[in-house]
Design a protein around this motif. Structure first.
Motif, PDB file in Angstrom:
ATOM      1  N   MET A 117     179.211 -79.930  10.176  1.00  0.00           N
ATOM      2  CA  MET A 117     178.443 -79.058  11.074  1.00  0.00           C
ATOM      3  C   MET A 117     179.202 -77.754  11.297  1.00  0.00           C
ATOM      4  SD  MET A 117     177.144 -81.958  13.751  1.00  0.00           S
ATOM      5  CE  MET A 117     175.817 -80.948  14.410  1.00  0.00           C
ATOM      6  N   VAL A 118     178.486 -76.622  11.212  1.00  0.00           N
ATOM      7  CA  VAL A 118     179.137 -75.310  11.250  1.00  0.00           C
ATOM      8  C   VAL A 118     178.397 -74.364  12.191  1.00  0.00           C
ATOM      9  CG1 VAL A 118     180.371 -75.311   9.051  1.00  0.00           C
ATOM     10  CG2 VAL A 118     177.923 -74.876   9.061  1.00  0.00           C
ATOM     11  N   SER A 201     166.998 -76.587  14.808  1.00  0.00           N
ATOM     12  CA  SER A 201     167.739 -77.173  13.693  1.00  0.00           C
ATOM     13  C   SER A 201     169.240 -77.006  13.897  1.00  0.00           C
ATOM     14  CB  SER A 201     167.317 -76.511  12.378  1.00  0.00           C
ATOM     15  OG  SER A 201     167.635 -75.135  12.400  1.00  0.00           O
ATOM     16  N   ALA A 202     170.006 -77.822  13.170  1.00  0.00           N
ATOM     17  CA  ALA A 202     171.468 -77.777  13.217  1.00  0.00           C
ATOM     18  C   ALA A 202     171.987 -77.271  11.879  1.00  0.00           C
ATOM     19  CB  ALA A 202     172.038 -79.164  13.508  1.00  0.00           C
ATOM     20  N   PRO A 203     172.788 -76.209  11.859  1.00  0.00           N
ATOM     21  CA  PRO A 203     173.325 -75.708  10.586  1.00  0.00           C
ATOM     22  C   PRO A 203     174.368 -76.659  10.014  1.00  0.00           C
ATOM     23  CG  PRO A 203     174.235 -74.467  12.426  1.00  0.00           C
ATOM     24  CD  PRO A 203     173.201 -75.374  12.997  1.00  0.00           C
ATOM     25  N   ASN A 204     174.285 -76.886   8.719  1.00  0.00           N
ATOM     26  CA  ASN A 204     175.174 -77.826   8.041  1.00  0.00           C
ATOM     27  C   ASN A 204     175.767 -77.196   6.788  1.00  0.00           C
ATOM     28  OD1 ASN A 204     175.009 -80.889   9.040  1.00  0.00           O
ATOM     29  ND2 ASN A 204     173.040 -79.932   9.448  1.00  0.00           N
ATOM     30  N   LEU A 522     181.499 -76.007  20.380  1.00  0.00           N
ATOM     31  CA  LEU A 522     180.893 -75.994  19.054  1.00  0.00           C
ATOM     32  C   LEU A 522     181.943 -76.314  17.993  1.00  0.00           C
ATOM     33  CD1 LEU A 522     178.716 -72.783  19.460  1.00  0.00           C
ATOM     34  CD2 LEU A 522     177.872 -75.134  19.284  1.00  0.00           C
ATOM     35  N   ASN A 523     181.531 -77.052  16.975  1.00  0.00           N
ATOM     36  CA  ASN A 523     182.430 -77.454  15.908  1.00  0.00           C
ATOM     37  C   ASN A 523     183.170 -76.228  15.366  1.00  0.00           C
ATOM     38  OD1 ASN A 523     179.871 -78.976  16.139  1.00  0.00           O
ATOM     39  ND2 ASN A 523     180.964 -80.457  14.884  1.00  0.00           N
ATOM     40  N   PRO A 524     184.472 -76.313  15.139  1.00  0.00           N
ATOM     41  CA  PRO A 524     185.284 -75.107  14.920  1.00  0.00           C
ATOM     42  C   PRO A 524     185.405 -74.627  13.477  1.00  0.00           C
ATOM     43  CG  PRO A 524     186.717 -77.015  15.104  1.00  0.00           C
ATOM     44  CD  PRO A 524     185.305 -77.511  15.342  1.00  0.00           C
ATOM     45  N   THR A 525     184.894 -75.372  12.482  1.00  0.00           N
ATOM     46  CA  THR A 525     185.248 -75.056  11.103  1.00  0.00           C
ATOM     47  C   THR A 525     184.758 -73.694  10.644  1.00  0.00           C
ATOM     48  OG1 THR A 525     185.295 -77.416  10.565  1.00  0.00           O
ATOM     49  CG2 THR A 525     185.185 -75.890   8.718  1.00  0.00           C
ATOM     50  N   LEU A 526     183.567 -73.266  11.066  1.00  0.00           N
ATOM     51  CA  LEU A 526     183.101 -71.952  10.638  1.00  0.00           C
ATOM     52  C   LEU A 526     183.987 -70.854  11.209  1.00  0.00           C
ATOM     53  CD1 LEU A 526     180.778 -70.680   8.929  1.00  0.00           C
ATOM     54  CD2 LEU A 526     179.714 -70.091  11.104  1.00  0.00           C
ATOM     55  N   THR A 527     184.449 -71.028  12.446  1.00  0.00           N
ATOM     56  CA  THR A 527     185.364 -70.044  13.020  1.00  0.00           C
ATOM     57  C   THR A 527     186.706 -70.075  12.305  1.00  0.00           C
ATOM     58  OG1 THR A 527     184.243 -70.243  15.166  1.00  0.00           O
ATOM     59  CG2 THR A 527     186.422 -69.226  15.162  1.00  0.00           C
TER      60      THR A 527
END
Length: 543
Positions: A117-118, A201-204, A522-527
């Protein structure tokens, strides 16, 4: 299916693990941040070497890993070889911290077992002090990362839709279309509409359609701990690109310490161990630490010297401090309807309606409508004692009508939550293991209570029989290691500057969620990815 890093790659003791001569950049860690930095700098002609503590994993082994993960014997933490002296740690805070369940050491890092999740952090997440008088503001804002966020979404291949009315501003569409709502999502949508809760929706970071040489998701449902198809992004994608551009990735090469020059202001080498028991020195002009929110502060603390008696880059005393997590809140039960649970192994619908808030407390909540509530028929069959008609009856009775609502909940950074060294126990190379001191805090407790109120209201609107609630007393971390080398403009209060370079070492950058000042919900991977791209740009400019 595309070839991936690990397929046919040697990882044995006879592999050449000698240092790279004339390296421009040494990257420590081959997870998402390290892989993106290495890929970007190698593509710009820089001579890059990546040192990774763990092994390469064969992509062809993933179907077997999937089978092991749903079997009755293996612990999921064993799928990626975590445990033993290499990964020993201590947990001494108010709450036990299950570190080895929350990370992977190896080429690809924790993206090998993440859910995928991003998200972009909201504008308020960068301004907690200015808006609420809580914690500290970041020295950069949302607008400073906006272009990097868009670039990161392209690099990771995010599937999403512009249907979130509560998200931060964006101009560019997602690279791939969003995954459609699941069957249980539609059930939740009915109740949420009655309660005036908006869903979206949830971005993946997984392919909703074939792209970038990777398959579309085929729904194995084992995203955690392993995606056998390769549709879910993992950092081996960028490791492969880095190697194609000329970078060298050395696996099973845990860095033991960082060595500086006589002045103490510049790193000279990363000293790493190899499986044959030899220590080697990797010299470079610049160093990027990308080993995560636990191992980065540990490495800095292990690298103490007469010039840096409290550890490297630690003039502020903040190395290891402000260890921050996201907390889980949830509620679930059964309804008198078919829910098709476990048909999808990841979240496809959510609500950020309760994310931005006017008052300081309760804080941010991100609601998730879980597609994997209740027992899986495969796991029931493998772990049960019944057979034949008896097993079929058990499956029919226990499967198909479970629902659950989860949530990520904001935790404020706290000085006392920290990573330090436990001198009473050593790892397989004789170094003190990381010690985790972690507690929840009143702000998070009150936010969890608010999340539970919303979750229970949704289930009650569906006339569900509520069977469990995860609240403040039994909450736990969701495997997001943040803080520990925070960003700031004051060298006496922070570890890195807004360009991600350490205040104390002129040629050392940190690309990790460890530089987060606050973490939102929020899930941190995109950051992490956005910061890695930003950091790579700064390193390239400095070189």
């Amino acid at each position: 299916m595309s070839s991936r890093v690990g397929s046919g790659a040697a990882s044995g003791a006879d592999t050449d693990r000698s240092p790279v001569s004339d390296a421009d950049v040494c990257v420590v860690g081959a997870g998402p941040a390290g892989a993106l930095v290495a890929s970007r700098l190698a593509a710009r002609g820089r001579r890059v070497v990546v040192l990774e503590a763990g092994p390469r994993f064969e992509f062809a082994d993933r179907p077997q890993q999937m089978e092991r993960s749903i079997g009755p014997v293996d612990d999921r933490g064993d799928i990626w070889g975590m445990g033993g002296d290499r990964d020993a740690y201590a947990s001494t805070g108010d709450r036990f911290y299950p570190l080895n369940a929350n990370r992977v050491k190896g080429v690809g890092g924790t993206t090998l077992h993440w859910q995928g999740m991003v998200y972009r952090l909201h504008e308020k997440d960068f301004e907690m002090d200015s808006r609420y008088g809580l914690a500290d503001d970041w020295p950069i804002g949302y607008d400073d990362l906006r272009l990097y966020y868009a670039e990161a979404e392209q690099e990771l291949g995010v599937s999403g839709a512009d249907d979130n009315p509560f998200g931060p501003p964006r101009e560019e569409p997602y690279p791939l279309p969003a995954f459609p709502p699941s069957h249980s999502d539609s059930i939740f949508a009915e109740a949420c509409e009655d309660l005036e809760i908006a869903t979206h929706s949830a971005p993946n970071a997984r392919n909703s359609e074939p792209a970038d040489g990777r398959n579309a998701c085929v729904g194995y449902g084992t995203c955690q701990p392993v995606c056998p198809s390769g549709a879910k992004y993992d950092a081996t994608v960028h490791v492969e690109r880095a190697e194609e551009a000329g970078a060298r990735v050395i696996d099973r090469a845990p860095v033991q310490r960082l060595a500086h020059d006589a002045s103490g202001e510049r790193l000279e080498a990363a000293v790493y161990a190899t499986p044959d028991g030899v220590e080697r020195r990797q010299e470079a002009d610049a160093f990027v630490l990308a080993a995560g929110g636990v191992e980065i502060p540990r490495l800095l603390l292990l690298s103490e010297s007469t010039k840096h008696p409290d550890g490297l880059a630690n003039r502020s005393g903040a190395v290891g401090r402000y260890f921050t997590e996201h907390l889980f809140a949830g509620a679930g039960g059964t309804i008198d309807r078919e829910t098709r649970q476990n048909h999808v192994g990841f979240v496809t619908s959510e609500s950020q309606q309760f994310y931005d808030h006017e008052e300081p407390t309760p804080g941010s909540v991100k609601l998730e409508f879980l597609n994997y509530a209740g027992p899986s028929p495969v796991e029931m069959a493998l772990t049960g004692d019944a057979f034949g008609d008896e097993l079929l009856a058990d499956l029919r009775e226990a499967y198909g009508n479970h629902l659950a609502v989860g949530a990520l909940v904001e935790q404020l950074p706290r000085w006392e939550n920290r990573i330090t060294l436990d001198d009473s126990r050593t790892d397989d190379h004789g170094n003190p293991v990381p010690e985790i001191r972690w507690s929840v805090g009143d702000h998070a407790r009150r936010t969890i209570e608010r999340a539970n109120e919303i979750q229970v209201a949704i289930l009650e609107a569906l006339d569900a029989e509520i069977e469990w609630v995860v609240g403040p007393e039994d909450t736990g971390p969701v495997a997001h290691h943040m803080g520990t080398t925070r960003m700031g403009t004051d060298p006496d209060e922070s570890v890195v500057d807004p360009a991600l370079r350490t205040h104390d070492l002129e040629n050392c950058w940190i690309a990790s969620s460890s530089v987060f000042v606050t973490g939102g919900a929020l899930n941190p991977t995109l950051t992490i990815a956005a910061l890695a791209l930003k950091g790579a740009e700064h390193v390239d400019e400095w070189l």
